[in-house]
Each structure stands twice: as structure tokens, then as C-alpha cells.
Design an enzyme around this catalytic site. Structure first.
Site, PDB file in Angstrom:
ATOM      1  N   ALA A   1       0.866  -1.182   0.000  1.00 32.80           N
ATOM      2  CA  ALA A   1       0.000   0.000   0.000  1.00 32.80           C
ATOM      3  C   ALA A   1       0.902   1.230   0.000  1.00 32.80           C
ATOM      4  CB  ALA A   1      -0.914  -0.002   1.217  1.00 32.80           C
TER       5      ALA A   1
ATOM      6  N   ILE B   1       4.263  -1.212   3.587  1.00 33.37           N
ATOM      7  CA  ILE B   1       4.179   0.177   3.146  1.00 33.37           C
ATOM      8  C   ILE B   1       5.130   0.437   1.978  1.00 33.37           C
ATOM      9  CG2 ILE B   1       4.296   2.579   3.856  1.00 33.37           C
ATOM     10  CD1 ILE B   1       2.124   0.805   5.229  1.00 33.37           C
ATOM     11  N   LYS B   2       4.554   0.953   0.914  1.00 31.10           N
ATOM     12  CA  LYS B   2       5.311   1.234  -0.309  1.00 31.10           C
ATOM     13  C   LYS B   2       5.751   2.691  -0.303  1.00 31.10           C
ATOM     14  CE  LYS B   2       4.853   0.002  -5.216  1.00 31.10           C
ATOM     15  NZ  LYS B   2       3.848  -0.392  -6.242  1.00 31.10           N
ATOM     16  N   ILE B   3       7.037   2.916  -0.490  1.00 31.58           N
ATOM     17  CA  ILE B   3       7.633   4.243  -0.319  1.00 31.58           C
ATOM     18  C   ILE B   3       8.500   4.568  -1.534  1.00 31.58           C
ATOM     19  CG2 ILE B   3       9.249   5.599   1.096  1.00 31.58           C
ATOM     20  CD1 ILE B   3       8.418   3.902   3.465  1.00 31.58           C
TER      21      ILE B   3
END
Length: 219
Positions: free
Chosen positions: A56, A83-85
Site C-alpha cells: 500500500a 508500506i510502499k515508499i
């Protein structure tokens, strides 16, 4: 190798998950927009269908905003969401903070081996080099995967290399040969990988022969 699906279409995910080999799902703002649905609702549904990592993506551009969004997503969504960063200086700092808090991350939009190694040093669980987008510029996206895997071998890096922006089955085959840990691909490519004309031809032949056996047995 892990096989991830790159989509926010819940029906597609259900279809591929039924095969029994789906390891995870990646999403991004563009895919969520295409779905036409609420972001958190879609990601939560995906996480219920597939028990593997579900990426996400944050939308903040500053470190504090990324960290705040990342922690909020982890608090509101199932445990298998990661978590996609983006791979920026601010993103590296956010990755370091989230990793220290025990939150897994996928650092995305990686276009060089140096970016990949920096993300790994920040504690990324996955790094996502974009093969197809490099090909689009006239360069060789697979050369980047080769560079990253060689760098990983040099230093014993444990971060997983998640090949993204997959455009055709040959990309997947090359990633397999180079030892990439994970590939994420559209549903169309998943289906192309399982399909082969000789499989279809052989199955048709078996079915014709078996029909003759049954007919003879019923004579």
C-alpha cells in the site's frame, strides 16, 4: 521466486489466488484510481484474499508525512499490508524510521543499483526496480536486475529484489535466470506464463484418445 500480482482489481486477484501460487500483491495510486474504489477498502479486501505481502503506497512526499501515513495504514489495515515508499532521500529516511518501528516496506521507483543498495541499507524489506520503464527509454531494464543481483552477491544483502513494470513473459524468465527474489506482473502476464500451445495440443490429444477408450468400453 515469489509471484506477485500488480493490480487493484479484486476479481482478478480472486481468480489468480485460486491457482494456489499467488505470493503477494502490489498496488499503486494509478491502479487504485483505475479501480474507481476507496483506497483502504480495496487494500483491505486484497489482504483478505491473499495472505502474502500487500503493498500500500504512501502519497506524502516529505519524511514526516510518509511516516505518519505508513503508521496509519498499518494501524487501519490487515497485518500482511506493507508500506510502499518512493526511492527519494525523504523516502529513505522514512524507510529507516518505519523499519525501526517494525513496519515492513517496499521501496519503489528504483532505477539504479545505487538506489537499490541505499534502500536496502535503510532497511527496506523489498526494493522494486522498474524494468519496463527503463526499456521504454531505449535502455535495457534487465541489465539493472543483473547489476542489483551482482551487488547483492558482493555484500550479502538480504533485502528482496522485487522486479516491477513487467511487460511480457520474457521479463519474468530473465528475472528467474538472474535470481531476482520476486516479480510483480499484470494478470495478463500471469496467464501467459501458464499457457503453452504444446500443452493445449497434448491435452486435446489425450482427451480424444480417452473418448475413444470410453466409447470402446461402452460398445
Amino acid at each position: 521466486m515469489e509471484f506477485f500480482l500488480d493490480t487493484a482489481d479484486v476479481d482478478e486477484i480472486r481468480e489468480i489466488a485460486a491457482w494456489g501460487i499467488l505470493d503477494g500483491v502490489t498496488t499503486n495510486p494509478s491502479l487504485i484510481k483505475k479501480s474507481g474504489r476507496d483506497f483502504k477498502t480495496v487494500v483491505a479486501e486484497i489482504a483478505e484474499i491473499c495472505s502474502g505481502p500487500i503493498s500500500a503506497e504512501v502519497t506524502a512526499l516529505d519524511t514526516a508525512g510518509m511516516v505518519e501515513q505508513g503508521k496509519a495504514l498499518k494501524a487501519d489495515l490487515p497485518d500482511n499490508v506493507i508500506i510502499k515508499i518512493p526511492c527519494t532521500a525523504e523516502g529513505l529516511a522514512a524507510t529507516k524510521i518505519l523499519t525501526a518501528a517494525g513496519i515492513k516496506t517496499n521501496v519503489t521507483l528504483v532505477f539504479s543499483a545505487s538506489q537499490a543498495l541505499m534502500a536496502a541499507k535503510a532497511g527496506a524489506t523489498y526494493v522494486s526496480p522498474f524494468i519496463g520503464r527503463i526499456d521504454d527509454t531505449g535502455s535495457d531494464g534487465m541489465a539493472l536486475i543483473a547489476e542489483i543481483m551482482a551487488t547483492w552477491d558482493n555484500y550479502g544483502v538480504t533485502t528482496k529484489v522485487l522486479a516491477a513494470s513487467i511487460r511480457h513473459p520474457t521479463h519474468v524468465l530473465a528475472c528467474m535466470q538472474l535470481g531476482a527474489h520476486t516479480v510483480t506482473m499484470p494478470t495478463k502476464i500471469f496467464k501467459q506464463l501458464i499457457s503453452h500451445p504444446l500443452t493445449d495440443k497434448g491435452l486435446d490429444g489425450f482427451m480424444r484418445d480417452w473418448a475413444e477408450v470410453e466409447a470402446a468400453g461402452n460398445a
